[in-house]
Design an enzyme around this catalytic site. Structure first.
Site, short mmCIF file in Angstrom:
data_model
loop_
_atom_site.label_atom_id
_atom_site.label_comp_id
_atom_site.label_asym_id
_atom_site.label_seq_id
_atom_site.Cartn_x
_atom_site.Cartn_y
_atom_site.Cartn_z
N ILE A 179 25.82 -19.49 -10.66
CA ILE A 179 25.98 -18.71 -11.48
C ILE A 179 24.79 -18.04 -11.84
CG2 ILE A 179 26.03 -20.65 -13.12
CD1 ILE A 179 27.49 -19.09 -15.38
N SER A 180 23.90 -16.84 -12.03
CA SER A 180 22.44 -16.25 -11.81
C SER A 180 21.95 -16.78 -12.90
CB SER A 180 22.61 -14.94 -11.99
OG SER A 180 23.48 -14.23 -10.66
N GLN A 181 20.99 -16.73 -13.27
CA GLN A 181 19.74 -17.27 -14.04
C GLN A 181 19.90 -16.53 -15.67
OE1 GLN A 181 16.01 -16.61 -13.36
NE2 GLN A 181 15.10 -17.65 -14.96
N PRO A 182 20.37 -16.99 -16.66
CA PRO A 182 20.48 -16.60 -17.60
C PRO A 182 19.47 -15.41 -18.14
CG PRO A 182 21.10 -18.75 -17.82
CD PRO A 182 20.34 -18.88 -16.74
N ARG A 218 28.36 -19.71 -21.61
CA ARG A 218 28.39 -19.86 -19.96
C ARG A 218 29.00 -21.41 -19.62
NH1 ARG A 218 22.46 -21.93 -17.44
NH2 ARG A 218 22.65 -20.00 -15.08
#
Lengths: 241, 663
Positions: free
Chosen positions: A91-94, A65
């Site tokens: 960048i979206s939450q994992p 990431r």
């Protein structure tokens, strides 16, 4: 004596500034995957998923990431939260990345369409699971940045486009899976048309500054079925510095 | 002339607070304005400490005037400086639940923005302390200034943009400083310095420095990044900033809750943003009688399927005209459209006339630029359909005083009046955004059930239908019980367009949750419980009790124990369900307490302990308690009045201005 002091000060500065620091991203990534799996388990009631499949787990594990995060935010790369990538985008939450990927049930023969390339992280994960990933971004500078990353790190089955995601990409349709990472007032009819029968689409529905709902939509022979998965919020949690 | 500085300082101090509310709603998020009330109070409180420190000097008029000159100068200077710094802070209300940094940013913003009020109140307090014999007169000019100051932003915003209004009003401190120098001191030449700054800020300094920088995460900021997007008009009013956009390369295509079965095109649209948040789309229509394909594929089409009456319809909170146009196409002879924002009405009627074929100038459409509640209270007509659109609440919420969060449209008294305005077979319909877990639509249902019961109607469930699509819910309250034919039509309508039935007389569980599937049909179960008189208030995590004019908080669902439970939840998904306007309120309280401790309490004790005045130290405890309780009482009274006056004055910003003026 003065020289020694100066030397000690410079050494302290360099150590403190992280010049000699080697960050162990792999252990952070493993830790994050443990957290994601725990959260996935706790959400089983909503999602029907008890744990990440081996293929999705491996895809996330093998997709660094930190490559997709602005340099300033790399220390936060493995926190389970969205991060700003500039232009008011994130960048979206994992956890959400993992969940959306898992919901799509992608196999190595699949062709996937992604609407909203953003940082490119989601496309990179999908590329490890699918045959081809076609990703569209509307903001040219973001698309360019993501393209550079794909090229630099050798993501060869990702095909990146700049354009209006609402109309999808007819030339490679139909798709086995479509993933939309930008909220819309409704599910775009062109995307519904470009989905294969039996294909799946995940999309957040709801306005900005509102809690959105993550929807899983399946195309069947007699129409569409959508399933409300859980509330999500596509907002930045740490901004670009 | 002796009291002109008091009058002016009082006026600009009030104007600053009201403008700050508006600015925060444009650049950040409307509920942040709770902050303004709290930080103003902090400024007042801190001024007491400063006055105590300066008191001996204030008894001597010459020294007092010097202090006043500095304070007035500082007011303007800090007004600009603190605001510039504030704009640089990476505030993001959405991060509160997650990031500790945000607490520090908010605390810093809070303190910074309170400094001009500190200067202003110290300035005015210096007159009270220094000229004790003129107390009544000073009070008169102070109040008069407050009155003018509460109105000034409303007047200014009719002629200038918010940035320019802020600059003009803020720079008046320089003029006050110069005025005292000229009239009260021998060093008249020094007056040129503040006057120079006044000229500098108003005419030389580029206004771009103070241009409002909306958060990058606001919808308008994001939309502006799209290729080809062009702002074709931007206008500030007393309550709203309206931005009109066109986007030829990436069309807007805004149709909330469009059926999945719709396969046609959406017409070209022009977009309007209100305060950078709320979006309204105007469809391009070349001919008023041109059919728009998507109309029949939204839940809004349902009332026309089950009612053949076409005499008079009332639409409250029209968005971009689609509801009125739909009603026109359906053959209504009289269409009353109520929209509380006069500026938006003017834009729709004048600027957009070319785009929507003069829809809002059509003789069958009567536009009323008044508050919806006020309109229904006064209306003498009976309606076949009364429709509250999705925008009904947004129009109220977008005001800069959203913090008060009152919604007098969605109360028992309002529904009671609406019911009375319906023709015997009339329909009352309401569109809302879907919330998950279900809250909004079931509270509406609970409101309707309570109304029907109080009207003495047996079997309230026979009058109600509730449906949802992927994004919106739609409630129908029929004045007469729904007929079998109507129920059949609703079932067919839902089936053919892939909408889900949530409540309908005789609806079975198996018929629900068909198209947009929830893990459990919780909305259906809650609706059944509400219609069957089962009290769900205690058992459900969210408050679904029907709001009234005394508790007009339709959008507040969160129970305290639910909030705590969600915040404690180790799962990040738990935190996502928190209604974070609540967090902002608690955050404001916490920051206020800490700021009061640091800037008021600790300095107070420090003064006495430094003077080794143990008696004084003991004595101060009582006034602190006394003033704390006085402050709490004052705020409770003030906030309650703001909420109440919103009903009478039709707009929260007027209520805030008026109540601020009173106090």
């Amino acid at each position: 004596m003065t020289m020694i002091r100066v030397f000690v000060l410079i050494a302290a500065f360099l150590v403190n500034s992280g010049v000699f620091e080697t960050v162990n991203y792999e252990s952070q990534r493993n830790h994050l995957l443990d957290i994601i799996n725990k959260e996935i388990k706790s959400l089983e009631g909503h999602t029907g998923i008890s744990e990440l499949s081996a293929s999705v787990y491996s895809a996330i594990k093998n997709t660094p990431r930190e490559q997709f995060v602005p340099p300033d935010l790399r220390p936060f790369a493995y926190e389970n939260r969205p991060l700003s990538i500039g232009h008011g985008q994130t960048i979206s939450q994992p956890l959400i990345v993992a969940l959306m990927t898992e919901l799509l049930k992608i196999s190595p023969t699949h062709t996937v369409l992604e609407i909203g390339t953003g940082s490119g992280h989601q496309a990179a994960i999908l590329s490890r699971l699918a045959k081809e990933v076609h990703t569209i971004e509307i903001i040219p500078s973001l698309a360019k940045k993501a393209q550079d990353i794909f090229q630099k790190f050798g993501y060869q089955n990702i095909f990146s486009y700049i354009g209006d995601g609402y109309i999808g990409l007819t030339q490679h349709a139909p798709y086995d899976a479509i993933i939309v990472t930008a909220a819309s007032s409704h599910i775009p009819p062109p995307l519904l048309k470009q989905l294969k029968e039996g294909g799946k689409m995940v999309i957040p529905v709801g306005g900005a500054y509102q809690t959105q709902n993550l929807i899983l939509l399946t195309k069947t022979s007699d129409g569409f079925r959508s399933r409300n998965i859980l509330p999500v919020r596509f907002v930045p949690m740490v901004r670009e510095k | 002339m002796n009291h002109l500085p008091i009058f002016l300082m009082s006026a600009i101090s009030l104007s600053y607070q009201i403008l700050l509310m508006k600015i925060l709603s444009i650049i950040q998020w409307a509920p942040l304005v709770t902050f303004v009330i709290a930080l103003s109070m902090l400024g007042y409180g801190m001024s007491g400490i400063v006055l105590y420190h300066l008191k001996l000097k204030l008894y001597m008029e010459e020294k007092a005037n010097r202090i006043r000159i500095i304070l007035a100068f500082l007011y303007s200077w800090l007004g600009f400086f603190c605001f510039l710094v504030f704009q640089k802070l990476p505030l993001n209300p959405a991060e509160i639940a997650w990031s500790k940094d945000q607490f520090l940013y908010f605390a810093l913003a809070f303190t910074l923005l309170s400094l001009p009020t500190l200067c202003a109140r110290t300035f005015i307090g210096s007159y009270y302390l220094g000229r004790k014999t003129e107390g009544a007169r000073i009070y008169f000019y102070d109040l008069l200034g407050s009155g003018v100051g509460s109105l000034a932003p409303i007047l200014f915003l009719n002629y200038f943009k918010v940035e320019r209004s802020f600059i003009i009003l803020c720079s008046i401190g320089f003029i006050i400083s110069a005025f005292i120098l000229l009239t009260k001191t021998a060093r008249k030449r020094l007056a040129s310095l503040p006057l120079f700054f006044c000229v500098l800020t108003n005419f030389i300094w580029p206004a771009g420095h103070l241009e409002l920088k909306a958060s990058a995460f606001k919808p308008l900021s994001q939309m502006k990044q799209f290729p080809g997007v062009e702002v074709i008009k931007e206008k500030d009013g007393d309550s709203t900033r309206i931005t009109v956009l066109k986007s030829p390369e990436v069309p807007f295509r805004f149709v909330p809750g469009l059926s999945l079965n719709f396969g046609d095109n959406i017409p070209e649209q022009i977009g309007i943003y209100l305060n950078g948040d709320h979006f309204i789309a105007i469809d391009k229509i070349s001919d008023l009688w041109q059919k728009v394909a998507y109309y029949d594929f939204t839940l809004n089409a349902l009332p026309y399927e089950i009612s053949q009456q076409r005499e008079r319809i009332l639409i409250i909170g029209e968005g971009g005209g689609s509801s009125a146009h739909h009603a026109l196409l359906q053959g209504f002879k009289n269409i009353d459209v109520v929209l509380s924002n006069l500026m938006l009405v003017e834009i729709l009627q004048n600027d957009m006339a070319y785009y929507n074929a003069g829809l809002f100038n059509n003789e069958k459409i009567n536009f009323h630029a008044v508050d919806g509640r006020n309109f229904i209270n006064r209306s003498k007509f009976n309606y076949d359909i009364i429709h509250f659109t999705l925008w009904q609440s947004q129009i109220g919420q977008m005001s800069s005083a959203y913090a008060v969060e009152t919604d007098y449209m969605l109360t028992h008294e309002s529904f009671n009046r609406v019911f009375d305005l319906l023709t015997p077979h009339g329909l009352f319909t309401i569109s809302r955004w879907v919330s998950f877990p279900p809250k909004d639509s079931v509270r509406l249902l609970s409101l309707c059930v309570e109304l029907l019961k109080k009207k003495g109607i047996q079997g309230p469930g026979k009058h109600l239908a509730l449906l949802r699509d992927i994004q919106t819910s739609f409630l129908i309250l029929s004045k007469a019980p729904l007929t079998h034919q109507q129920i059949r039509t609703i079932r067919e309508f839902a089936k053919t367009r892939a909408f889900d039935l949530v409540y309908l007389p005789g609806l079975a569980k198996e018929e629900t949750n068909q198209f947009h599937v929830y893990h459990e049909p919780l909305d259906f179960l809650l609706a059944q419980a509400i219609v069957n008189n089962i009290n769900v208030t205690k058992t459900y995590k969210y408050d679904l009790s029907p709001p009234s004019d005394d508790r007009p908080f339709f959008s507040q669902f969160m129970k305290m124990n639910t909030l705590i439970e969600l915040l404690r939840s180790p799962s990040s998904s738990g935190k996502m369900m928190v209604e974070w306007s609540h967090l902002l309120e608690w955050l404001t309280l916490l920051i206020s307490l800490i700021a009061s401790l640091f800037f008021i309490l600790i300095p107070s004790f420090w003064y006495f302990s430094r003077a080794n005045d143990k008696q004084g130290l003991k004595l101060i405890s009582f006034p602190i308690l006394y003033f704390s309780f006085l402050g709490i009482g004052f705020m409770l009274f003030e906030i309650t009045l703001i909420k109440k006056f919103t009903l009478f004055l039709e707009h929260p910003i007027y209520a805030v201005s008026m109540v601020y003026d009173f106090f």
